[in-house]
Design an enzyme around this catalytic site. Sequence first.
Site, mmCIF file in Angstrom:
data_model
loop_
_atom_site.group_PDB
_atom_site.id
_atom_site.type_symbol
_atom_site.label_atom_id
_atom_site.label_comp_id
_atom_site.label_asym_id
_atom_site.label_seq_id
_atom_site.Cartn_x
_atom_site.Cartn_y
_atom_site.Cartn_z
ATOM 1 N N HIS A 1 0.851 -1.189 0.000
ATOM 2 C CA HIS A 1 0.000 0.000 0.000
ATOM 3 C C HIS A 1 0.887 1.240 0.000
ATOM 4 O O HIS A 1 2.014 1.218 0.504
ATOM 5 C CB HIS A 1 -0.882 0.033 1.246
ATOM 6 C CG HIS A 1 -2.024 -0.931 1.201
ATOM 7 N ND1 HIS A 1 -3.213 -0.673 1.838
ATOM 8 C CD2 HIS A 1 -2.166 -2.139 0.613
ATOM 9 C CE1 HIS A 1 -4.043 -1.688 1.645
ATOM 10 N NE2 HIS A 1 -3.423 -2.582 0.910
ATOM 11 N N GLU B 1 0.864 3.992 1.761
ATOM 12 C CA GLU B 1 1.301 4.463 3.072
ATOM 13 C C GLU B 1 2.456 3.623 3.610
ATOM 14 O O GLU B 1 3.447 4.153 4.130
ATOM 15 C CB GLU B 1 0.156 4.412 4.090
ATOM 16 C CG GLU B 1 -1.053 5.240 3.726
ATOM 17 C CD GLU B 1 -2.126 4.442 2.999
ATOM 18 O OE1 GLU B 1 -1.813 3.734 2.012
ATOM 19 O OE2 GLU B 1 -3.293 4.532 3.417
ATOM 20 N N CYS C 1 -2.718 -0.041 7.235
ATOM 21 C CA CYS C 1 -1.921 1.177 7.133
ATOM 22 C C CYS C 1 -2.009 2.002 8.426
ATOM 23 O O CYS C 1 -1.019 2.593 8.856
ATOM 24 C CB CYS C 1 -2.353 1.992 5.926
ATOM 25 S SG CYS C 1 -1.945 1.148 4.379
#
Length: 180
Positions: free
Chosen positions: A56, A58, A89
């Site tokens: 992801h 992040e 996240c």
Amino acid sequence: MPEKITERGYMKEAFKEAHQAQIMGEVPIGAVVVHQGQIIGRGHNMREKFQDATYHAEVLAIMEACQVLGSWRLEDCDLYVTLEPCIMCAGAIINARVKRVFFAAPDRKAGATTSLYHLLEDERLNHQAEVHQGLMQEEASKMLKEFFKNIRKRQKVAKKKRRLEEIDGVKTSQSWENNV
């Protein structure tokens, strides 16, 4: 002396990352980590490319920032992300001790900071992050809606093509059987 970047300017950098994800056919989410006015971590979704659920935006931005600082603690850092962080996240943000999180669009299906959960501000946890939502929300929502609209359109075309191929295959086999 270089001009100071504003919160909007940092979010624009996160949008540049989201655009990179979109070019790769990934969900267009981007993130940047800022320390003392400098971007020290960048990331965009790359789950499809690496077939890894943890890739992801992040998480990747946090990983890069930790490498730059030589520490897993990002206590004096801010994170800018185009979509509200998910549970995974949010966990990374808490564990990295990020000070503030700015996100553009809420995620009504998986948001873990304001939509479904409030993990970053949960006082039962060992760290809380200050949350700011809605910075460039309209632009982020538009980008995501367009992305998913285009996916649905491609899926519809692919489904129609498969149907036509199936019909053609049936006609071809019937024609072949009639000639035997």
